[in-house]
Every structure is written in structure tokens, then in C-alpha cells.
Scaffold this motif. Structure first.
Motif, PDB file in Angstrom:
ATOM      1  N   PHE A   1     102.433  65.095  41.418  1.00  0.00           N
ATOM      2  CA  PHE A   1     103.773  64.858  41.103  1.00  0.00           C
ATOM      3  C   PHE A   1     104.562  65.958  41.805  1.00  0.00           C
ATOM      4  O   PHE A   1     104.316  67.092  41.799  1.00  0.00           O
ATOM      5  CB  PHE A   1     103.847  65.089  39.681  1.00  0.00           C
ATOM      6  N   PHE A   2     105.803  65.298  42.190  1.00  0.00           N
ATOM      7  CA  PHE A   2     106.802  66.441  43.103  1.00  0.00           C
ATOM      8  C   PHE A   2     107.942  65.644  42.893  1.00  0.00           C
ATOM      9  O   PHE A   2     108.056  64.434  42.640  1.00  0.00           O
ATOM     10  CB  PHE A   2     106.224  66.728  44.479  1.00  0.00           C
ATOM     11  N   THR A   3     109.007  66.358  43.021  1.00  0.00           N
ATOM     12  CA  THR A   3     110.490  66.088  43.170  1.00  0.00           C
ATOM     13  C   THR A   3     110.812  65.781  44.692  1.00  0.00           C
ATOM     14  O   THR A   3     110.445  66.404  45.237  1.00  0.00           O
ATOM     15  CB  THR A   3     111.274  67.009  42.471  1.00  0.00           C
ATOM     16  N   SER A   4     111.652  64.709  44.860  1.00  0.00           N
ATOM     17  CA  SER A   4     112.034  64.622  46.147  1.00  0.00           C
ATOM     18  C   SER A   4     113.098  63.334  45.913  1.00  0.00           C
ATOM     19  O   SER A   4     113.307  62.599  45.039  1.00  0.00           O
ATOM     20  CB  SER A   4     111.287  63.975  46.859  1.00  0.00           C
ATOM     21  N   ASP A   5     114.332  63.570  46.942  1.00  0.00           N
ATOM     22  CA  ASP A   5     115.527  62.370  46.711  1.00  0.00           C
ATOM     23  C   ASP A   5     115.378  61.468  48.091  1.00  0.00           C
ATOM     24  O   ASP A   5     115.402  62.172  49.036  1.00  0.00           O
ATOM     25  CB  ASP A   5     116.804  63.368  47.043  1.00  0.00           C
ATOM     26  N   ILE A   6     115.084  60.316  47.598  1.00  0.00           N
ATOM     27  CA  ILE A   6     114.760  59.533  48.717  1.00  0.00           C
ATOM     28  C   ILE A   6     115.871  59.029  49.560  1.00  0.00           C
ATOM     29  O   ILE A   6     116.072  58.759  50.738  1.00  0.00           O
ATOM     30  CB  ILE A   6     114.381  57.976  47.974  1.00  0.00           C
ATOM     31  N   PHE A   7     117.220  59.392  49.040  1.00  0.00           N
ATOM     32  CA  PHE A   7     118.401  59.171  49.814  1.00  0.00           C
ATOM     33  C   PHE A   7     118.567  60.385  50.957  1.00  0.00           C
ATOM     34  O   PHE A   7     119.418  60.303  51.781  1.00  0.00           O
ATOM     35  CB  PHE A   7     119.554  59.294  48.867  1.00  0.00           C
ATOM     36  N   GLU A   8     117.672  61.372  50.758  1.00  0.00           N
ATOM     37  CA  GLU A   8     117.704  62.368  51.978  1.00  0.00           C
ATOM     38  C   GLU A   8     116.805  61.942  52.995  1.00  0.00           C
ATOM     39  O   GLU A   8     116.989  62.826  54.240  1.00  0.00           O
ATOM     40  CB  GLU A   8     117.289  63.948  51.295  1.00  0.00           C
ATOM     41  N   ILE A   9     116.299  61.038  52.867  1.00  0.00           N
ATOM     42  CA  ILE A   9     115.402  60.361  54.235  1.00  0.00           C
ATOM     43  C   ILE A   9     116.536  60.047  54.956  1.00  0.00           C
ATOM     44  O   ILE A   9     117.485  59.121  54.685  1.00  0.00           O
ATOM     45  CB  ILE A   9     114.407  59.460  53.763  1.00  0.00           C
ATOM     46  N   PRO A  10     116.670  60.511  56.368  1.00  0.00           N
ATOM     47  CA  PRO A  10     117.585  60.171  57.334  1.00  0.00           C
ATOM     48  C   PRO A  10     117.246  58.588  57.649  1.00  0.00           C
ATOM     49  O   PRO A  10     116.125  58.087  57.687  1.00  0.00           O
ATOM     50  CB  PRO A  10     117.285  60.911  58.445  1.00  0.00           C
ATOM     51  N   TYR A  11     118.228  57.978  57.935  1.00  0.00           N
ATOM     52  CA  TYR A  11     118.110  56.389  58.372  1.00  0.00           C
ATOM     53  C   TYR A  11     119.340  56.094  59.335  1.00  0.00           C
ATOM     54  O   TYR A  11     120.496  56.413  59.290  1.00  0.00           O
ATOM     55  CB  TYR A  11     118.595  55.441  57.209  1.00  0.00           C
ATOM     56  N   PRO A  12     118.906  55.686  60.523  1.00  0.00           N
ATOM     57  CA  PRO A  12     117.556  55.333  60.904  1.00  0.00           C
ATOM     58  C   PRO A  12     116.618  56.694  61.229  1.00  0.00           C
ATOM     59  O   PRO A  12     117.050  57.704  61.689  1.00  0.00           O
ATOM     60  CB  PRO A  12     117.793  54.505  62.032  1.00  0.00           C
ATOM     61  N   VAL A  13     115.310  56.601  60.842  1.00  0.00           N
ATOM     62  CA  VAL A  13     114.448  57.736  61.091  1.00  0.00           C
ATOM     63  C   VAL A  13     114.374  57.634  62.582  1.00  0.00           C
ATOM     64  O   VAL A  13     113.991  56.646  63.229  1.00  0.00           O
ATOM     65  CB  VAL A  13     113.262  57.593  60.367  1.00  0.00           C
ATOM     66  N   PRO A  14     114.538  58.784  63.404  1.00  0.00           N
ATOM     67  CA  PRO A  14     114.209  58.933  65.018  1.00  0.00           C
ATOM     68  C   PRO A  14     112.910  58.311  65.137  1.00  0.00           C
ATOM     69  O   PRO A  14     111.941  58.451  64.772  1.00  0.00           O
ATOM     70  CB  PRO A  14     114.507  60.278  65.180  1.00  0.00           C
ATOM     71  N   LYS A  15     112.915  57.208  66.138  1.00  0.00           N
ATOM     72  CA  LYS A  15     111.652  56.701  66.506  1.00  0.00           C
ATOM     73  C   LYS A  15     110.369  57.618  67.196  1.00  0.00           C
ATOM     74  O   LYS A  15     109.475  57.400  66.832  1.00  0.00           O
ATOM     75  CB  LYS A  15     111.828  55.551  67.501  1.00  0.00           C
ATOM     76  N   ALA A  16     111.027  58.605  67.639  1.00  0.00           N
ATOM     77  CA  ALA A  16     110.292  59.681  68.219  1.00  0.00           C
ATOM     78  C   ALA A  16     109.566  60.866  67.183  1.00  0.00           C
ATOM     79  O   ALA A  16     108.845  61.663  67.681  1.00  0.00           O
ATOM     80  CB  ALA A  16     110.814  60.596  69.479  1.00  0.00           C
ATOM     81  N   ALA A  17     109.843  60.778  66.051  1.00  0.00           N
ATOM     82  CA  ALA A  17     109.642  61.391  65.020  1.00  0.00           C
ATOM     83  C   ALA A  17     108.313  61.712  64.815  1.00  0.00           C
ATOM     84  O   ALA A  17     107.554  60.499  64.700  1.00  0.00           O
ATOM     85  CB  ALA A  17     110.343  61.309  63.687  1.00  0.00           C
ATOM     86  N   PRO A  18     107.711  62.633  64.892  1.00  0.00           N
ATOM     87  CA  PRO A  18     106.163  62.736  64.806  1.00  0.00           C
ATOM     88  C   PRO A  18     105.483  62.211  63.254  1.00  0.00           C
ATOM     89  O   PRO A  18     106.049  62.515  62.445  1.00  0.00           O
ATOM     90  CB  PRO A  18     105.830  64.199  65.067  1.00  0.00           C
ATOM     91  N   ALA A  19     104.206  61.656  63.421  1.00  0.00           N
ATOM     92  CA  ALA A  19     103.672  61.227  62.302  1.00  0.00           C
ATOM     93  C   ALA A  19     103.172  62.431  61.439  1.00  0.00           C
ATOM     94  O   ALA A  19     102.906  63.446  62.182  1.00  0.00           O
ATOM     95  CB  ALA A  19     102.685  60.176  62.573  1.00  0.00           C
ATOM     96  N   ASP A  20     103.120  62.276  60.242  1.00  0.00           N
ATOM     97  CA  ASP A  20     102.792  63.386  59.399  1.00  0.00           C
ATOM     98  C   ASP A  20     101.379  63.164  58.720  1.00  0.00           C
ATOM     99  O   ASP A  20     101.097  62.059  58.242  1.00  0.00           O
ATOM    100  CB  ASP A  20     103.897  63.719  58.267  1.00  0.00           C
TER     101      ASP A  20
END
Length: 296
Positions: free
Chosen positions: A143-162
Motif C-alpha cells: 500500500f502506498f500513496t501516489s497521484d496518478i496525475f503526476e505521471i507525465p504525459y506523454p511519457v518520454p519514449k526513451a524513459a528507462p524501464a523500471d
């Protein structure tokens, strides 16, 4: 780009008082709560009323007043058995965004979905803490807190996988492209039309692009799409069965392609009779949209 408008504050003078007679539990809900909390009905009711009172004082949502935080809405979705079977048999992850006190994710874990692959996320730590107060310490569910609207859009295509283990994830952006099963209940209907589209885009960004990926949930809808006649003065959009299908086709057309949306996205949406108007102190009878979006 879809404009995002956050929730507005509620006018305290419009908020109805609590009514414990609204607490109704199905046989399956009682069975789950007896197992998860206590078999003593008096103690169970006291604990439910306690956390409701605390939650409602700060966040007087109609769903808190109507005790939906202990009604197992995820399990009632028609696609739930398919999601559960996949979770039991494959190394897939499920996230519930807007999980409130976490009843739904605790239920699916009790039904056999491995807890290590289940995440409960809410904007408010208070709801997660009240979930611990109601159920006790979490057993392996992250369980954790997070704000989905803080996900940037569009996500940079070069963003590394986590590749952070699901049990250690602390931000929704860490789940980009990694989630097979995504649930959201009573969330989309809090926003206007543009914000709902922005939310759907971010949900789709988190979903793994392979057959079997499922987004599912429920929220208030309308027979004909339009703005909801909200008794608390909020600017909320209600989708119909048809407009909800079109929204997800548009989302995947934007993120992938129109061909992908047409060939690989299956949307099911059913408008149910909802709840009697007196439960929510609403002006009219409500309808609930129960839905799923599946990649094939």
C-alpha cells in the motif's frame, strides 16, 4: 492535451449526516469481513462505524456514507473471475488506484491472487491508515500513496524501464508498462470529461501491452452521456455505455494507433440501476457503470 481539473472542495452545509442504517452486507461480504477482521458481529459493526466516522469527518464522500469501503465491488465485476484465474496462474501484477481502505485488494488476495503482486494505491494516506485500523497490519500487499496525475504525459519514449520489485514500488510511474490488471472504483466519476480522458491516458500508460491486460472498474454513469446533476455542486461528467467505449478506443488510438484500438481493445460497459437516491441524498436515481477494457 487533455486539461486536468482537480477535485473541488465540498460545501460543508450540503454534506448529509451519517446514517448507520445504510450499512448492508451481502453474505459473501460478511464471510470475508468475519475472516479478515472479527467473527463477532457487534465488534465488526463498531469498527466499521468508527473508521467511517473518522474518514467522513475529513472526506465526506457519498461512498463513505454508504459504506462502500466494505462492499466488495471489485469481486462483483463480471471479469473478476478471469482476472483472479490469471493472477493465480501467471506472474501478473494488479494495482487498485483509489483503493480507499483496501477492502477490494484484501479480498482478491484472500481469493488467491498472490499478495506480493498486489498494490493498493490512494491519494490520501488517511484512508490507508484507516484500512490498517480496520483490518490490522498489511500482510505483504504493498500500500502506498501516489497521484496518478503526476505521471507525465506523454511519457518520454526513451524513459528507462523500471524493474523495482512490486513489493518495493512507491510511485505509480515505476509501474509504467508493467501492470496486467488495473482496477479503479468510484474514481473516474469525480472529474469532468477532459480530466477523465487524461486519467484514462495515464492508466493506459501503466498497462502492459500484451493480450490479457485488463482495466476494469465501476463508477457513476448516465443513460445519455453528460454532466451529472450533483447535489454537492461538483462538476462531474457521467459517461454512457457508448461514450465509455469511445473514450477507450480514442485513448489507445492516441497511445498506440487506430489499428491497435480497433483490433486489440475490447470494451464492455453495462449501466446498472445503481443506488436509490436517498442513499446518496441525490436529486435523482443514480446509475453505475460497470466496465472492463481488455487487450486481445
Amino acid at each position: 492535451m487533455a486539461e486536468i481539473t482537480r477535485e473541488i472542495g465540498l460545501d460543508a452545509s450540503e454534506v448529509p449526516t451519517l446514517d448507520e442504517s445504510l450499512l448492508t452486507l451481502s453474505d459473501s461480504e460478511q464471510e470475508f469481513l468475519h475472516k479478515a477482521i472479527t467473527s463477532d458481529d457487534t465488534t465488526l459493526k463498531e469498527k466499521i462505524l468508527e473508521v467511517q466516522r473518522i474518514a467522513y469527518a475529513e472526506h465526506p464522500y457519498p461512498c463513505i456514507r454508504a459504506f462502500h469501503f466494505v462492499n466488495l465491488m471489485m469481486a462483483a465485476n463480471p471479469i473478476y473471475p478471469e482476472v483472479l484465474t490469471a493472477g493465480r496462474n501467471d506472474n501478473t501484477a494488479l494495482v487498485d488506484v483509489g483503493c480507499c481502505m483496501g477492502s477490494d485488494v484484501r479480498k482478491i488476495v484472500s481469493d488467491g491472487y498472490p499478495a506480493i503482486n498486489v498494490l493498493g494505491v490512494d491519494l490520501r494516506q488517511e484512508f490507508l491508515d484507516l484500512g490498517y485500523r480496520l483490518y490490522g497490519p498489511s500482510r505483504d500487499i504493498n500500500f502506498f500513496t501516489s497521484d496518478i496525475f503526476e505521471i507525465p504525459y506523454p511519457v518520454p519514449k526513451a524513459a528507462p524501464a523500471d524493474d523495482t520489485p512490486f513489493s518495493s514500488v512507491k510511485d505509480l510511474l515505476q509501474l509504467r508498462g508493467r501492470i496486467t490488471h488495473f482496477y479503479t472504483g468510484a474514481l473516474f466519476h469525480l472529474f469532468d470529461e477532459s480530466t477523465q480522458y487524461a486519467l484514462a491516458l495515464r492508466v493506459a500508460e501503466l498497462l502492459k501491452r500484451e493480450p490479457g491486460g485488463v482495466v476494469f472498474g465501476r463508477h457513476q454513469g448516465l443513460v445519455e452521456a453528460g454532466y451529472i446533476n450533483d447535489h454537492l455542486g461538483r462538476n462531474r461528467y457521467g459517461h454512457s455505455e457508448t461514450s465509455w467505449l469511445l473514450l477507450w478506443k480514442k485513448v489507445f488510438s492516441e497511445i498506440e494507433s487506430s489499428e491497435f484500438a480497433e483490433q486489440h481493445v475490447v470494451v464492455n460497459a453495462q449501466l446498472t440501476s445503481g443506488f436509490a437516491s436517498h442513499i446518496f441524498q441525490a436529486r435523482t436515481q443514480t446509475h453505475m457503470l460497470v466496465w472492463s477494457v481488455k487487450l486481445v
